[in-house]
Motif scaffolding. Structure first.
Motif: not given
Length: 242
Positions: A41-45, A72-91
């Motif tokens: 969401g905001w920049s301080d995640s 976010t955990h999946r991305w940090l731990r395994d590098g897993e990227l989900n397009d929906k996640w990126l669209q809904h705050g993941g970026q």
């Protein structure tokens, strides 16, 4: 004061969290139950997670797992990227971790690892990010996914005939299992509310901090509510999840 305080979805709004805890005059004697979605969401995640790790050294804290935390955990731990996640705050979370060292990221991964899917207190209150689907209770779920993704529990509570009471044949069995249920996940701003809202015996504490709402905290016993400013006003140059 020995209060038990439940806090709604933060979504990277560290400035709102600090403001909220100050307004509620939180002390080390207070137990804090966080309903999940600390990130996206905001920049301080990433800074929210660091803050919570330190806060847990002072206060008794229970950290529930939200759907955004799982992603976010999946991305940090395994590098897993989900397009929906990126669209809904993941970026925003990916951007927030750019300045973090590998050691700091590992500490955050341990934080995510240690989150719980739900918590039941001694007075039969359930705390869960989203919900559960098994009529016998969360302990009987076959998969953890509903705990941080389900919306049927809240939608059901909103649709209940006010004339129905626990014990009536048409009253939902899931709701009879607990004295009270505290959730986040679905902002109450979607139904035109700005403060934590009760439907049946469910208190929804997500007041839309990721969007145009405020971050909220509720005293579990007195039901007193504290709120931050509208979070977007604390991050005027950002869009959050709007």
């Amino acid at each position: 004061m020995n209060r038990t305080l439940v806090i709604g979805d933060i979504h990277g709004g560290l400035k709102a969290l600090v403001q909220l805890l100050e307004r509620a005059e939180v002390t080390p004697d207070d137990q804090l139950i966080f309903l999940g979605d600390y990130v996206d969401g905001w920049s301080d995640s990433a800074n929210v997670v660091t803050y919570l790790i330190e806060l847990a050294k002072q206060n008794t804290c229970i950290f529930l797992r939200g759907n955004h935390d799982d992603l976010t955990h999946r991305w940090l731990r395994d590098g897993e990227l989900n397009d929906k996640w990126l669209q809904h705050g993941g970026q925003s979370s990916i951007d927030a971790y750019r300045q973090f060292s590998e050691e700091e990221k590992e500490e955050h991964i341990r934080f995510f690892d240690q989150m719980v899917n739900y918590y039941i207190d001694k007075e039969e209150r359930l705390f869960v990010h989203a919900g559960f689907t098994n009529q016998k209770g969360p302990e009987e779920e076959y998969t953890p996914t509903p705990f941080y993704w389900d919306r049927t529990l809240w939608e059901m509570a909103l649709c209940i005939d006010p004339a129905l009471e626990p014990g009536d044949i048409g009253y939902p069995k899931r709701l009879e299992l607990f004295k009270e249920i505290f959730i986040g996940h679905t902002p109450v701003t979607r139904i035109g509310q700005t403060k934590p809202f009760k439907a049946a015996n469910i208190y929804n504490v997500d007041t839309g901090a990721a969007f145009k709402g405020r971050l909220s905290l509720m005293d579990v016993y007195s039901k007193e509510v504290y709120q931050s400013d509208e979070v977007w006003r604390l991050y005027p140059s950002e869009n959050g999840r709007n």
